[in-house]
Design a protein around this motif. Sequence first.
Motif, PDB file in Angstrom:
ATOM      1  N   GLU A   2     -52.913  28.574 -56.738  1.00 45.07           N
ATOM      2  CA  GLU A   2     -52.307  29.654 -57.522  1.00 45.07           C
ATOM      3  C   GLU A   2     -50.886  29.925 -57.044  1.00 45.07           C
ATOM      4  O   GLU A   2     -49.984  30.221 -57.823  1.00 45.07           O
ATOM      5  CB  GLU A   2     -53.146  30.919 -57.427  1.00 45.07           C
ATOM      6  N   SER A   3     -50.689  29.838 -55.695  1.00 43.86           N
ATOM      7  CA  SER A   3     -49.360  30.070 -55.131  1.00 43.86           C
ATOM      8  C   SER A   3     -48.385  29.012 -55.616  1.00 43.86           C
ATOM      9  O   SER A   3     -47.218  29.295 -55.949  1.00 43.86           O
ATOM     10  CB  SER A   3     -49.451  30.030 -53.600  1.00 43.86           C
ATOM     11  N   PHE A   4     -48.862  27.773 -55.693  1.00 44.65           N
ATOM     12  CA  PHE A   4     -48.007  26.690 -56.174  1.00 44.65           C
ATOM     13  C   PHE A   4     -47.600  26.917 -57.628  1.00 44.65           C
ATOM     14  O   PHE A   4     -46.445  26.736 -58.007  1.00 44.65           O
ATOM     15  CB  PHE A   4     -48.758  25.352 -56.015  1.00 44.65           C
ATOM     16  N   ASP A   5     -48.566  27.353 -58.386  1.00 45.77           N
ATOM     17  CA  ASP A   5     -48.278  27.611 -59.811  1.00 45.77           C
ATOM     18  C   ASP A   5     -47.280  28.747 -59.969  1.00 45.77           C
ATOM     19  O   ASP A   5     -46.410  28.706 -60.847  1.00 45.77           O
ATOM     20  CB  ASP A   5     -49.583  27.960 -60.544  1.00 45.77           C
ATOM     21  N   LYS A   8     -43.814  27.466 -59.091  1.00 44.77           N
ATOM     22  CA  LYS A   8     -43.332  26.636 -60.197  1.00 44.77           C
ATOM     23  C   LYS A   8     -42.883  27.493 -61.370  1.00 44.77           C
ATOM     24  O   LYS A   8     -41.843  27.232 -62.003  1.00 44.77           O
ATOM     25  CB  LYS A   8     -44.462  25.689 -60.626  1.00 44.77           C
ATOM     26  N   GLU A   9     -43.612  28.542 -61.606  1.00 44.77           N
ATOM     27  CA  GLU A   9     -43.258  29.437 -62.728  1.00 44.77           C
ATOM     28  C   GLU A   9     -41.957  30.190 -62.432  1.00 44.77           C
ATOM     29  O   GLU A   9     -41.120  30.386 -63.303  1.00 44.77           O
ATOM     30  CB  GLU A   9     -44.416  30.421 -62.958  1.00 44.77           C
ATOM     31  N   ILE A  10     -41.858  30.591 -61.115  1.00 39.80           N
ATOM     32  CA  ILE A  10     -40.630  31.299 -60.708  1.00 39.80           C
ATOM     33  C   ILE A  10     -39.410  30.384 -60.880  1.00 39.80           C
ATOM     34  O   ILE A  10     -38.353  30.800 -61.364  1.00 39.80           O
ATOM     35  CB  ILE A  10     -40.756  31.777 -59.250  1.00 39.80           C
ATOM     36  N   GLN A  12     -39.155  27.919 -62.837  1.00 40.99           N
ATOM     37  CA  GLN A  12     -38.905  27.748 -64.274  1.00 40.99           C
ATOM     38  C   GLN A  12     -38.162  28.954 -64.842  1.00 40.99           C
ATOM     39  O   GLN A  12     -37.232  28.810 -65.644  1.00 40.99           O
ATOM     40  CB  GLN A  12     -40.251  27.572 -65.005  1.00 40.99           C
ATOM     41  N   LEU A  13     -38.581  30.138 -64.376  1.00 45.67           N
ATOM     42  CA  LEU A  13     -37.912  31.367 -64.840  1.00 45.67           C
ATOM     43  C   LEU A  13     -36.459  31.418 -64.365  1.00 45.67           C
ATOM     44  O   LEU A  13     -35.561  31.846 -65.096  1.00 45.67           O
ATOM     45  CB  LEU A  13     -38.687  32.599 -64.343  1.00 45.67           C
ATOM     46  N   GLN A  14     -36.263  30.997 -63.129  1.00 46.70           N
ATOM     47  CA  GLN A  14     -34.900  30.986 -62.579  1.00 46.70           C
ATOM     48  C   GLN A  14     -34.011  30.027 -63.390  1.00 46.70           C
ATOM     49  O   GLN A  14     -32.840  30.312 -63.675  1.00 46.70           O
ATOM     50  CB  GLN A  14     -34.936  30.578 -61.120  1.00 46.70           C
ATOM     51  N   LYS A  15     -34.603  28.877 -63.705  1.00 46.88           N
ATOM     52  CA  LYS A  15     -33.851  27.895 -64.506  1.00 46.88           C
ATOM     53  C   LYS A  15     -33.514  28.466 -65.879  1.00 46.88           C
ATOM     54  O   LYS A  15     -32.383  28.339 -66.361  1.00 46.88           O
ATOM     55  CB  LYS A  15     -34.698  26.626 -64.645  1.00 46.88           C
TER      56      LYS A  15
END
Length: 347
Positions: A2-5, A8-10, A12-15
Amino acid sequence: MESFDCEKEIQQLQKTNRIIKKQLERSEADRMRLEDINKKKESLLKQVIYELTEYQNKLEERSQELEIMVFNLQMMENKMSTLGSLVADVAHEINNPIGFIAGNLTPAEEYIHNLLCLLDIYQRTYPQASQEIQEKSEAIDLEYVREDLPKLISSIKEGTDRISNLSKSLRTFSRADIEQKVLFNVHEGINSTLVILKHRLQGNKIRPAIQVIQDYGEFSSIECFPGQLNQVFMNLLANAIDALEESNCGLSFDEIKANPNQIIIHTALTEDKKRVLIRIKDNGVGIPVEVKEKIFNHLFTTKAVGKGTGLGLSIAYQIIVQKHKGALEVNSVLGEGSEFIITIPIY
């Protein structure tokens, strides 16, 4: 997991955030460019509106000037028409007494001739006149009367002929125009104008007479507005005389006589026989280039105050170009003279 996900989402959001920021930056730059373009367009539009407003104001001023010009020309045309009718009436009235005088001169001359013949018979029959007759003959200077009386009658006849010719010329010159063109003898129109201007062409103490050379082509009548065309002849010939008088300034009578003032009037048909050319040339002062460019402009004049209105050549141009659908041009060499060229369609 879950931490990895989440990471990855963060990421993606930063991008996505970076992309949005770049898009916002581009949008801001585009907005600023658009604002700058809009300001330039607005400034340009204001300039165009200002120039259009100025142009409209100038057009309105020009329109008012043209309305005033048309009104003045209409007033002048009415005055010229009235003056033409008046001149024609006066010329007609002059004809009556002149005709009466001319009609009586011939019998008067015959009566005088008969009386002088009778006097000759008396002198031969009674060579020894009485004292009273001798004294009366000396008192009235009989011999001088016998010699001068025929000359006197001849002078009166010449005077009546001149007045009669002037009257005829005035009637030809002042012909009233109608709405339609009519056949008119151009050469008669020029000749009548020359008769009216004769007093300005004659010699005086200051200068010899102006030589007028008439070289007419083998045609006579064209369809035109005679009264207006005569006005053009008057304006151009009077202008030529003015130029010659100006060229005489500072010259002696003998100097002018050595290089005499001349006006040459030449008429001819064009090669296609559809137009007539009328050239009026003088050997006066000529026209400077800067004046030549404005010479047909309304109210333009180089004359001093009281020497003219400046309307002559402008009116001549309008009569030839607008009324007769022809052309009026001028060729000139400073110090050598000027030539005005009229071209008019025959029909």
